[in-house]
Design a protein around this motif. Structure first.
Motif, PDB file in Angstrom:
ATOM      1  N   GLY A   1     -17.151   2.025  39.597  1.00  0.00           N
ATOM      2  CA  GLY A   1     -18.262   1.758  40.506  1.00  0.00           C
ATOM      3  C   GLY A   1     -19.251   2.891  40.670  1.00  0.00           C
ATOM      4  O   GLY A   1     -19.690   3.161  41.782  1.00  0.00           O
ATOM      5  N   GLY A   2     -19.602   3.571  39.585  1.00  0.00           N
ATOM      6  CA  GLY A   2     -20.573   4.656  39.666  1.00  0.00           C
ATOM      7  C   GLY A   2     -19.974   6.005  40.034  1.00  0.00           C
ATOM      8  O   GLY A   2     -20.700   6.988  40.171  1.00  0.00           O
ATOM      9  N   TYR A   3     -18.657   6.045  40.208  1.00  0.00           N
ATOM     10  CA  TYR A   3     -17.969   7.297  40.517  1.00  0.00           C
ATOM     11  C   TYR A   3     -17.076   7.702  39.353  1.00  0.00           C
ATOM     12  O   TYR A   3     -16.521   6.854  38.660  1.00  0.00           O
ATOM     13  CB  TYR A   3     -17.086   7.149  41.768  1.00  0.00           C
ATOM     14  N   VAL A   4     -16.949   9.019  39.168  1.00  0.00           N
ATOM     15  CA  VAL A   4     -16.008   9.573  38.199  1.00  0.00           C
ATOM     16  C   VAL A   4     -15.026  10.436  38.983  1.00  0.00           C
ATOM     17  O   VAL A   4     -15.428  11.270  39.801  1.00  0.00           O
ATOM     18  CB  VAL A   4     -16.719  10.414  37.115  1.00  0.00           C
TER      19      VAL A   4
ATOM     20  N   VAL B   1      -8.803  17.523  42.492  1.00  0.00           N
ATOM     21  CA  VAL B   1      -9.452  16.276  42.095  1.00  0.00           C
ATOM     22  C   VAL B   1     -10.896  16.352  42.571  1.00  0.00           C
ATOM     23  O   VAL B   1     -11.162  16.644  43.738  1.00  0.00           O
ATOM     24  CB  VAL B   1      -8.760  15.039  42.694  1.00  0.00           C
ATOM     25  N   ASP B   2     -11.810  16.140  41.657  1.00  0.00           N
ATOM     26  CA  ASP B   2     -13.224  16.059  41.990  1.00  0.00           C
ATOM     27  C   ASP B   2     -13.655  14.597  41.907  1.00  0.00           C
ATOM     28  O   ASP B   2     -13.318  13.904  40.953  1.00  0.00           O
ATOM     29  CB  ASP B   2     -14.069  16.870  40.997  1.00  0.00           C
ATOM     30  N   ARG B   3     -14.405  14.169  42.917  1.00  0.00           N
ATOM     31  CA  ARG B   3     -14.989  12.829  42.902  1.00  0.00           C
ATOM     32  C   ARG B   3     -16.496  12.993  42.810  1.00  0.00           C
ATOM     33  O   ARG B   3     -17.121  13.619  43.664  1.00  0.00           O
ATOM     34  CB  ARG B   3     -14.641  12.065  44.179  1.00  0.00           C
ATOM     35  N   PHE B   4     -17.077  12.507  41.740  1.00  0.00           N
ATOM     36  CA  PHE B   4     -18.518  12.595  41.513  1.00  0.00           C
ATOM     37  C   PHE B   4     -19.166  11.230  41.632  1.00  0.00           C
ATOM     38  O   PHE B   4     -18.694  10.260  41.038  1.00  0.00           O
ATOM     39  CB  PHE B   4     -18.816  13.102  40.094  1.00  0.00           C
ATOM     40  N   LEU B   5     -20.257  11.173  42.364  1.00  0.00           N
ATOM     41  CA  LEU B   5     -21.173  10.041  42.320  1.00  0.00           C
ATOM     42  C   LEU B   5     -22.143  10.360  41.191  1.00  0.00           C
ATOM     43  O   LEU B   5     -22.756  11.435  41.183  1.00  0.00           O
ATOM     44  CB  LEU B   5     -21.926   9.890  43.638  1.00  0.00           C
TER      45      LEU B   5
END
Length: 136
Positions: free
Chosen positions: A70-73, A93-97
């Motif tokens: 959904g647009g996140y990595v 853990v990195d959450r990228f938009l």
């Protein structure tokens, strides 16, 4: 088709430079990490990366796995910091938009106390840590 963002992240953190890390980020980026105010924009992000790597020039990372939805990595990786004959490994853990193929927002999750304990146990890191943490 461009390379997945997570592969670019892995390459940038294997041998980090402020400019290499900046290449991952959208102009309007917001970086969020534990116990610090958000870092907004590329200029502020560049200053932060320069300060971090000036303090810890051997700091690097190794990606273990990633996924996107959904647009996140989501990137699971190990922050690696050589300390004498040992290397401190901190899972993160990195959450990228992702916007326009670049990281527009990053939230990182990790146990900050592992880093604090390592700094406390290595007096050679004290001065650099204090300058990095409080010398904005």
């Amino acid at each position: 088709m461009s390379r997945p963002f997570a592969e670019q992240f892995a390459e940038a953190w294997a041998r980090p430079t402020p400019e290499g890390l900046m290449a991952l980020l959208h102009p309007d980026v917001v970086l969020i990490q534990p116990h610090l105010p958000p870092i907004r924009g590329r200029e502020a992000s560049l200053r932060e990366f320069r300060r971090l790597l000036a303090w810890l020039p051997q700091f690097h990372g190794e990606v273990t796995r990633w996924s996107e939805s959904g647009g996140y990595v989501f990137i699971e990786w190990k922050m690696l910091l050589p300390l004498g004959r040992k290397t401190l490994s901190i899972p993160a853990v990195d959450r990228f938009l992702i916007r326009d193929g670049l990281g527009a927002e990053r939230v990182v999750y990790f146990d900050q106390m592992r880093l604090i304990r390592a700094v406390a146990g290595n007096p050679q890191l004290w001065g650099g840590y204090l300058k990095y943490r409080f010398g904005r």
